[in-house]
Enzyme design. Structure first.
Site, PDB file in Angstrom:
ATOM      1  N   ALA A  25       0.773  -1.115  -0.007  1.00 57.14           N
ATOM      2  CA  ALA A  25      -0.074  -0.159  -0.029  1.00 57.14           C
ATOM      3  C   ALA A  25       0.941   1.417  -0.004  1.00 57.14           C
ATOM      4  O   ALA A  25       0.260   2.185  -0.492  1.00 57.14           O
ATOM      5  CB  ALA A  25      -0.901   0.036   1.144  1.00 57.14           C
ATOM      6  N   ARG A  37      -0.890   0.578   7.727  1.00 58.38           N
ATOM      7  CA  ARG A  37      -0.279   0.571   8.977  1.00 58.38           C
ATOM      8  C   ARG A  37       0.730   1.930   9.002  1.00 58.38           C
ATOM      9  O   ARG A  37       1.299   2.258   9.914  1.00 58.38           O
ATOM     10  CB  ARG A  37       0.541  -0.545   9.265  1.00 58.38           C
ATOM     11  CG  ARG A  37      -0.396  -1.718   9.324  1.00 58.38           C
ATOM     12  CD  ARG A  37       0.346  -2.818   9.583  1.00 58.38           C
ATOM     13  NE  ARG A  37      -0.651  -3.981   9.355  1.00 58.38           N
ATOM     14  CZ  ARG A  37      -1.108  -4.758   8.464  1.00 58.38           C
ATOM     15  NH1 ARG A  37      -0.591  -4.130   7.081  1.00 58.38           N
ATOM     16  NH2 ARG A  37      -1.882  -5.570   8.378  1.00 58.38           N
ATOM     17  N   GLN A 104       0.159  -6.386  -3.511  1.00 56.90           N
ATOM     18  CA  GLN A 104      -0.676  -6.648  -2.512  1.00 56.90           C
ATOM     19  C   GLN A 104      -1.741  -5.761  -2.735  1.00 56.90           C
ATOM     20  O   GLN A 104      -2.711  -5.724  -2.076  1.00 56.90           O
ATOM     21  CB  GLN A 104      -0.175  -6.795  -1.052  1.00 56.90           C
ATOM     22  CG  GLN A 104       0.983  -7.740  -1.008  1.00 56.90           C
ATOM     23  CD  GLN A 104       1.574  -7.239   0.259  1.00 56.90           C
ATOM     24  OE1 GLN A 104       1.036  -7.493   1.493  1.00 56.90           O
ATOM     25  NE2 GLN A 104       2.816  -6.529   0.236  1.00 56.90           N
ATOM     26  N   HIS A 122      -3.966  -9.891  -4.198  1.00 60.32           N
ATOM     27  CA  HIS A 122      -4.908  -9.741  -3.452  1.00 60.32           C
ATOM     28  C   HIS A 122      -6.256  -9.045  -4.336  1.00 60.32           C
ATOM     29  O   HIS A 122      -7.201  -8.669  -3.665  1.00 60.32           O
ATOM     30  CB  HIS A 122      -4.588  -8.529  -2.365  1.00 60.32           C
ATOM     31  CG  HIS A 122      -4.026  -9.106  -1.115  1.00 60.32           C
ATOM     32  ND1 HIS A 122      -3.178  -8.218  -0.206  1.00 60.32           N
ATOM     33  CD2 HIS A 122      -3.401 -10.318  -0.919  1.00 60.32           C
ATOM     34  CE1 HIS A 122      -2.389  -9.007   0.428  1.00 60.32           C
ATOM     35  NE2 HIS A 122      -2.542 -10.148   0.105  1.00 60.32           N
ATOM     36  N   CYS A 130     -21.647 -13.177  -7.739  1.00 60.76           N
ATOM     37  CA  CYS A 130     -22.822 -13.070  -6.835  1.00 60.76           C
ATOM     38  C   CYS A 130     -22.473 -14.200  -6.027  1.00 60.76           C
ATOM     39  O   CYS A 130     -22.033 -15.485  -6.461  1.00 60.76           O
ATOM     40  CB  CYS A 130     -24.024 -13.385  -7.572  1.00 60.76           C
ATOM     41  SG  CYS A 130     -25.299 -13.893  -6.681  1.00 60.76           S
ATOM     42  N   CYS A 133     -25.228 -17.465  -6.898  1.00 62.88           N
ATOM     43  CA  CYS A 133     -25.516 -18.014  -8.182  1.00 62.88           C
ATOM     44  C   CYS A 133     -24.077 -17.863  -8.852  1.00 62.88           C
ATOM     45  O   CYS A 133     -23.970 -18.670  -9.941  1.00 62.88           O
ATOM     46  CB  CYS A 133     -26.546 -17.641  -8.840  1.00 62.88           C
ATOM     47  SG  CYS A 133     -26.281 -15.917  -9.717  1.00 62.88           S
ATOM     48  N   CYS A 154     -27.560  -9.290  -6.791  1.00 67.14           N
ATOM     49  CA  CYS A 154     -27.932  -9.815  -8.047  1.00 67.14           C
ATOM     50  C   CYS A 154     -29.255 -10.089  -8.366  1.00 67.14           C
ATOM     51  O   CYS A 154     -30.161  -9.779  -7.253  1.00 67.14           O
ATOM     52  CB  CYS A 154     -27.366 -11.298  -8.090  1.00 67.14           C
ATOM     53  SG  CYS A 154     -27.393 -12.394  -9.390  1.00 67.14           S
ATOM     54  N   CYS A 156     -30.834 -12.800  -8.735  1.00 70.55           N
ATOM     55  CA  CYS A 156     -31.331 -13.986  -7.475  1.00 70.55           C
ATOM     56  C   CYS A 156     -31.211 -13.663  -6.128  1.00 70.55           C
ATOM     57  O   CYS A 156     -31.599 -14.527  -5.310  1.00 70.55           O
ATOM     58  CB  CYS A 156     -30.175 -15.139  -7.731  1.00 70.55           C
ATOM     59  SG  CYS A 156     -28.738 -14.811  -6.872  1.00 70.55           S
ATOM     60  N   ASN A 214      11.214   1.720   1.816  1.00 74.69           N
ATOM     61  CA  ASN A 214      10.078   1.971   3.034  1.00 74.69           C
ATOM     62  C   ASN A 214      10.257   2.887   3.936  1.00 74.69           C
ATOM     63  O   ASN A 214      11.639   2.899   4.572  1.00 74.69           O
ATOM     64  CB  ASN A 214       9.821   0.647   3.747  1.00 74.69           C
ATOM     65  CG  ASN A 214       8.191   0.430   4.148  1.00 74.69           C
ATOM     66  OD1 ASN A 214       7.437   0.591   3.241  1.00 74.69           O
ATOM     67  ND2 ASN A 214       8.076   0.385   5.378  1.00 74.69           N
TER      68      ASN A 214
HETATM   69  P1  CNA Z   1       0.877  -1.605   5.300  1.00 78.88           P
HETATM   70  O1  CNA Z   1       0.875  -2.565   6.360  1.00 78.88           O
HETATM   71  O2  CNA Z   1      -0.111  -0.344   5.424  1.00 78.88           O
HETATM   72  O3  CNA Z   1       2.382  -0.840   5.064  1.00 78.88           O
HETATM   73  C1  CNA Z   1       2.526   0.142   4.161  1.00 78.88           C
HETATM   74  C2  CNA Z   1       4.240   0.740   4.387  1.00 78.88           C
HETATM   75  O4  CNA Z   1       4.488   1.620   3.531  1.00 78.88           O
HETATM   76  C3  CNA Z   1       4.271   1.050   5.973  1.00 78.88           C
HETATM   77  O5  CNA Z   1       5.527   0.179   6.552  1.00 78.88           O
HETATM   78  C4  CNA Z   1       4.608   2.713   5.636  1.00 78.88           C
HETATM   79  O6  CNA Z   1       5.440   3.203   6.630  1.00 78.88           O
HETATM   80  C5  CNA Z   1       5.055   2.590   4.366  1.00 78.88           C
HETATM   81  N1  CNA Z   1       4.973   3.779   3.378  1.00 78.88           N
HETATM   82  C6  CNA Z   1       3.917   4.422   3.117  1.00 78.88           C
HETATM   83  N2  CNA Z   1       3.825   5.511   2.386  1.00 78.88           N
HETATM   84  C7  CNA Z   1       5.028   5.437   2.085  1.00 78.88           C
HETATM   85  C8  CNA Z   1       5.894   6.284   1.202  1.00 78.88           C
HETATM   86  N3  CNA Z   1       5.241   7.402   0.715  1.00 78.88           N
HETATM   87  N4  CNA Z   1       7.196   6.251   1.301  1.00 78.88           N
HETATM   88  C9  CNA Z   1       7.769   5.265   1.948  1.00 78.88           C
HETATM   89  N5  CNA Z   1       7.145   4.231   2.400  1.00 78.88           N
HETATM   90  C10 CNA Z   1       5.695   4.392   2.704  1.00 78.88           C
HETATM   91  O7  CNA Z   1       0.620  -2.143   3.591  1.00 78.88           O
HETATM   92  P2  CNA Z   1       0.860  -3.592   3.206  1.00 78.88           P
HETATM   93  O8  CNA Z   1       0.831  -3.234   1.813  1.00 78.88           O
HETATM   94  O9  CNA Z   1       2.097  -4.075   3.678  1.00 78.88           O
HETATM   95  O10 CNA Z   1      -0.538  -4.478   3.894  1.00 78.88           O
HETATM   96  C11 CNA Z   1      -1.135  -5.267   2.798  1.00 78.88           C
HETATM   97  C12 CNA Z   1      -2.436  -4.968   2.637  1.00 78.88           C
HETATM   98  C13 CNA Z   1      -2.783  -3.834   2.536  1.00 78.88           C
HETATM   99  C14 CNA Z   1      -2.981  -5.544   1.702  1.00 78.88           C
HETATM  100  O11 CNA Z   1      -4.002  -6.390   1.908  1.00 78.88           O
HETATM  101  C15 CNA Z   1      -3.474  -4.384   0.631  1.00 78.88           C
HETATM  102  O12 CNA Z   1      -4.695  -4.860  -0.176  1.00 78.88           O
HETATM  103  C16 CNA Z   1      -3.960  -3.607   1.410  1.00 78.88           C
HETATM  104  N6  CNA Z   1      -4.035  -2.026   1.117  1.00 78.88           N
HETATM  105  C17 CNA Z   1      -4.116  -1.739  -0.242  1.00 78.88           C
HETATM  106  C18 CNA Z   1      -4.247  -0.450  -0.609  1.00 78.88           C
HETATM  107  C19 CNA Z   1      -4.072  -0.251  -2.093  1.00 78.88           C
HETATM  108  O13 CNA Z   1      -4.615  -1.234  -2.766  1.00 78.88           O
HETATM  109  N7  CNA Z   1      -3.761   0.978  -2.457  1.00 78.88           N
HETATM  110  C20 CNA Z   1      -4.459   0.544   0.335  1.00 78.88           C
HETATM  111  C21 CNA Z   1      -4.316   0.196   1.772  1.00 78.88           C
HETATM  112  C22 CNA Z   1      -4.371  -1.191   2.117  1.00 78.88           C
END
Ligand code: CNA
Length: 250
Positions: A25, A37, A104, A122, A130, A133, A154, A156, A214
């Protein structure tokens, strides 16, 4: 030795032939989609209760919290653009360096940026079905129901669920993702806290070097972490792409 991660990352990319990327994310927060997070994350802000929103057993009892989230997400969708990092990954695939992106995320931004080989572990909102069905629905059909603030049903009378993976459901493409991780000579981990399994287990199968980008530290005790960059993802990728200009084919 230089502590600047950019020249080191340039060198790692130049030496590698089979680069695989795992995103979470964090790569989409600069596009305006909150993560789970991070400091503005859904778990932190409690704007939505992520434990109810994405839990399959909760959804089966009461799909309303999920569809409140889905309404806001889908309403934003047409305005959301890929970030500099999404664009950089697509460009590196175009240059023959990146072989696949495992994500993800459910936002479709890698595909919007032009990445061709994307495994959305994901799932996504692109298709729905649905639960009674099994009839399938495309994105436009779901979108129009969700934007009217109705819980999609749906004909149904079964509830329609987008094909995104909830907590408690099996992820998609795990075996392909595992094979890709096992083939990587360089593996990027970008914007994920690496706590959601099984995606979080992929780095342990990587025989090559690992680069983490990150802004908060990820707890991964791996001997093959070559570089850990605790910076904003877009700031890093903008600098990296500048530094890579003219160097990819040499
Ligand atoms: P998470 O646990 O929220 O981790 C995200 C990480 O990215 C954290 O450690 C943050 O500190 C770091 N972070 C955020 N923004 C920045 C940035 N600009 N620069 C550097 N670091 C950054 O999310 P994960 O992806 O680890 O967790 C998996 C989940 C989140 C999956 O099931 C996803 O489907 C789900 N999710 C997806 C979305 C999306 O599709 N955009 C949004 C929110 C959650």
């Amino acid at each position: 030795m230089s502590t600047d991660p950019i020249p080191r990352c340039v060198e790692l990319i130049r030496q590698s032939k089979n680069i695989i990327v795992l995103t979470g994310a964090g790569i989409s927060t600069n596009a305006g989609i909150p993560d789970f997070r991070g400091p503005q994350g859904l778990y932190t802000s409690r704007l939505y209760d992520a434990e109810k929103v994405f839990d399959i057993s909760y959804f089966l009892k009461d799909p309303k919290p999920f569809y409140e989230f889905a309404h806001d997400f889908i309403a934003l969708e047409s305005t959301i653009k890929p970030t500099a990092a999404h664009n950089a990954l697509a460009a590196l695939e175009g240059a023959g360096k990146i072989k696949a992106v495992i994500t993800q995320n459910i936002d479709g931004l890698h595909q919007k940026a032009g990445s061709q080989k994307v495994l959305d572990m994901h799932g996504s909102f692109l298709s729905s079905h649905c639960l009674r069905c099994r009839k399938t629905f495309n994105y436009d059909e779901l979108r129009s129901m969700v934007l009217q603030h109705v819980i999609p049903h749906c004909s149904c009378r079964g509830i329609i669920k987008p094909d995104i993976v909830f907590f408690g459901e099996d992820v998609k493409y795990y075996h392909q993702a595992l094979e890709l991780a096992q083939s990587a000579d360089l593996f990027f981990i970008i914007g994920t806290s690496c706590v959601v399994y099984p995606a979080a287990s992929l780095p342990q199968f990587v025989p090559g070097k690992i680069v983490i980008v990150n802004h908060s530290k990820i707890e991964l005790n791996m001997y093959n972490i070559a570089l850990e960059v605790e910076r904003d993802i877009d700031v890093f990728f903008n600098e990296l792409m500048d530094a890579l200009k003219g160097k990819l084919n040499s």
